[in-house]
Write a protein that holds these residues in place. Structure first.
Motif, mmCIF file in Angstrom:
data_model
loop_
_atom_site.group_PDB
_atom_site.id
_atom_site.type_symbol
_atom_site.label_atom_id
_atom_site.label_comp_id
_atom_site.label_asym_id
_atom_site.label_seq_id
_atom_site.Cartn_x
_atom_site.Cartn_y
_atom_site.Cartn_z
ATOM 1 N N LEU A 13 0.777 -1.119 -0.115
ATOM 2 C CA LEU A 13 -0.029 0.078 -0.020
ATOM 3 C C LEU A 13 0.906 1.081 -0.059
ATOM 4 C CD1 LEU A 13 -2.664 -1.294 2.335
ATOM 5 C CD2 LEU A 13 -3.118 -0.446 0.030
ATOM 6 N N ASP A 14 2.213 1.163 0.583
ATOM 7 C CA ASP A 14 2.885 2.212 0.550
ATOM 8 C C ASP A 14 3.586 2.727 -0.713
ATOM 9 O OD1 ASP A 14 2.330 2.853 3.443
ATOM 10 O OD2 ASP A 14 4.060 1.553 3.928
ATOM 11 N N THR A 15 3.469 1.453 -1.882
ATOM 12 C CA THR A 15 4.263 1.658 -2.941
ATOM 13 C C THR A 15 3.626 1.491 -4.067
ATOM 14 O OG1 THR A 15 4.828 -0.733 -2.756
ATOM 15 C CG2 THR A 15 6.434 0.823 -1.942
ATOM 16 N N HIS A 16 2.430 1.047 -4.189
ATOM 17 C CA HIS A 16 1.312 0.926 -5.198
ATOM 18 C C HIS A 16 0.063 1.873 -4.860
ATOM 19 C CE1 HIS A 16 3.489 -2.472 -5.784
ATOM 20 N NE2 HIS A 16 3.093 -2.827 -6.833
ATOM 21 N N ASP A 17 0.158 3.348 -5.595
ATOM 22 C CA ASP A 17 -0.807 4.221 -5.182
ATOM 23 C C ASP A 17 -2.053 3.807 -5.739
ATOM 24 O OD1 ASP A 17 1.220 5.823 -4.274
ATOM 25 O OD2 ASP A 17 1.302 6.979 -6.170
ATOM 26 N N ARG A 18 -2.300 2.594 -6.523
ATOM 27 C CA ARG A 18 -3.738 2.406 -7.079
ATOM 28 C C ARG A 18 -4.155 1.201 -6.194
ATOM 29 N NH1 ARG A 18 -5.084 -1.205 -11.526
ATOM 30 N NH2 ARG A 18 -3.374 -2.360 -11.871
ATOM 31 N N SER A 20 -5.687 -0.805 -3.050
ATOM 32 C CA SER A 20 -6.709 -0.692 -2.163
ATOM 33 C C SER A 20 -6.835 -2.101 -1.301
ATOM 34 C CB SER A 20 -7.879 0.057 -2.458
ATOM 35 O OG SER A 20 -8.657 -0.966 -3.447
ATOM 36 N N SER A 37 -2.324 5.194 7.569
ATOM 37 C CA SER A 37 -1.461 5.758 6.522
ATOM 38 C C SER A 37 -2.340 6.288 5.052
ATOM 39 C CB SER A 37 -0.175 4.866 6.242
ATOM 40 O OG SER A 37 0.435 4.905 7.368
ATOM 41 N N HIS A 38 -3.184 5.274 4.872
ATOM 42 C CA HIS A 38 -4.119 5.378 3.737
ATOM 43 C C HIS A 38 -5.347 5.225 4.088
ATOM 44 C CE1 HIS A 38 -0.079 4.921 1.965
ATOM 45 N NE2 HIS A 38 0.131 3.758 2.786
ATOM 46 N N ARG A 41 -7.641 4.342 1.208
ATOM 47 C CA ARG A 41 -7.694 3.171 0.380
ATOM 48 C C ARG A 41 -7.615 1.959 1.328
ATOM 49 N NH1 ARG A 41 -2.675 2.780 -1.840
ATOM 50 N NH2 ARG A 41 -1.463 4.336 -1.057
ATOM 51 N N MET A 64 -8.644 1.253 -9.679
ATOM 52 C CA MET A 64 -8.000 0.937 -8.688
ATOM 53 C C MET A 64 -7.674 -0.625 -8.711
ATOM 54 S SD MET A 64 -9.616 3.281 -5.700
ATOM 55 C CE MET A 64 -8.027 2.800 -4.392
#
Length: 300
Positions: A13-18, A20, A37-38, A41, A64
């Motif tokens: 989740l920290d490295t793949h913006d799309r 969820s 953090s997200h 998502r 996503m």
């Protein structure tokens, strides 16, 4: 495997913006760090498994890459109509990651058991179905699925082999691996049952194949192993409903006379809670039960 799933998904989740993550209460607290953090998502939808799949489909159609997680009966069986319509029918990709396997949560009773999940999902096209036998395999499968776009089911278990048989030599393919060579028959071990199968076939003159991915089924590797054998005998040992992949073997060997035996979880419901090991023994999936079934089938 579930702990590794939480660790790897939090990292992804920290490295793949799309990417969820969707949960339905179960395991939601394990993702508190990721949710902090997200928050947009990482979404816990409560005990609404049908909504879990529908939201995953909507997120996929919006561009996503959703990962939906729950225990196997709540992720596959309860929202199956939504899987069929909101994912397959809509052409929406998603990653479904279950826990609990067939009877890992034996103390939870029948509501928490799902030996038919792989067979049910196999009625739909386009699914890659992973049954990892080791946390390292589960991690490799999850990372690959997160970077893709298709339909992927990863079936996690509390049971595991001592080593990651599918990752020998750094290989990450989906095909079967040959663990042992023989001439009297072929035994295919799926996922966390590999070590038990190896012990049960010790001293027998049989091929032992290992698979951590059952769909698509690696018929090419099976044909290569039985090539040259007369009337090959094939046994497949799966940690879910017995016979789930027998038709796949028939298709792979459709032009060859052969015999096939599917071993796995029986149709009969076991109404005593027991432990996962007791369930395995009752279904003939302990070492002694497997050896008896295999040797009886092979006639040796």
């Amino acid at each position: 495997m579930r702990e590794r799933f939480v660790e790897v998904t939090t990292d992804l989740l920290d490295t793949h913006d799309r990417l969820s993550l969707l949960t339905a209460d179960l395991s939601a607290r394990l993702f508190d760090e990721a949710r902090a953090s997200h928050p947009a998502r990482v979404v816990n939808l409560g005990i609404r498994e049908q909504l879990l799949i529908s939201v995953a489909g909507g997120m996929a159609l919006a561009g996503m890459r959703p990962i939906a997680h729950s225990f196997a009966p709540f992720l596959i069986e309860r929202p199956f109509e939504q899987i069929k319509l909101d994912l397959n029918h809509q052409g929406a990709g998603a990653v479904l990651v279950s826990a609990g396997a067939s009877y890992d949560i034996a103390g939870g009773g029948r509501t928490h058991q799902s030996p038919g999940d792989v067979a049910l999902l196999s009625t739909l096209p386009g699914w890659t179905i992973h049954v990892p036998g080791h946390p390292d395999e589960a991690e490799a499968q999850l990372r690959e699925a997160a970077a893709g776009d298709g339909l992927v089911y990863i079936r996690l278990s509390n049971q595991a082999n001592q080593r990651a048989h599918a990752l020998r030599g750094g290989a990450r393919g989906h095909g079967f691996r040959v663990l042992r060579r023989g001439t009297a028959g072929t035994v295919i071990a799926i996922g966390p049952l590999a070590d038990t199968v190896l012990a049960a076939t010790e001293g027998l003159d049989v091929n032992v194949l290992y698979g951590a991915t059952v769909r698509p089924f690696d018929g090419t590797a099976l044909r290569a192993v039985v090539a040259g054998q007369r009337d090959p005998a094939v046994v497949i040992v799966e940690p879910y409903l017995a016979g789930t992949s027998v038709a796949e073997i028939g298709t792979a060997l459709r032009d060859l006379p052969h015999r096939v035996l599917g071993l796995g979880v029986g149709l009969e419901e076991l109404r005593n809670y027991g432990t996962p090991r007791q369930h395995a023994i009752a279904h003939g999936l302990g070492g002694a039960g497997l050896r008896l079934s295999i040797t009886s089938f092979l006639g040796k």
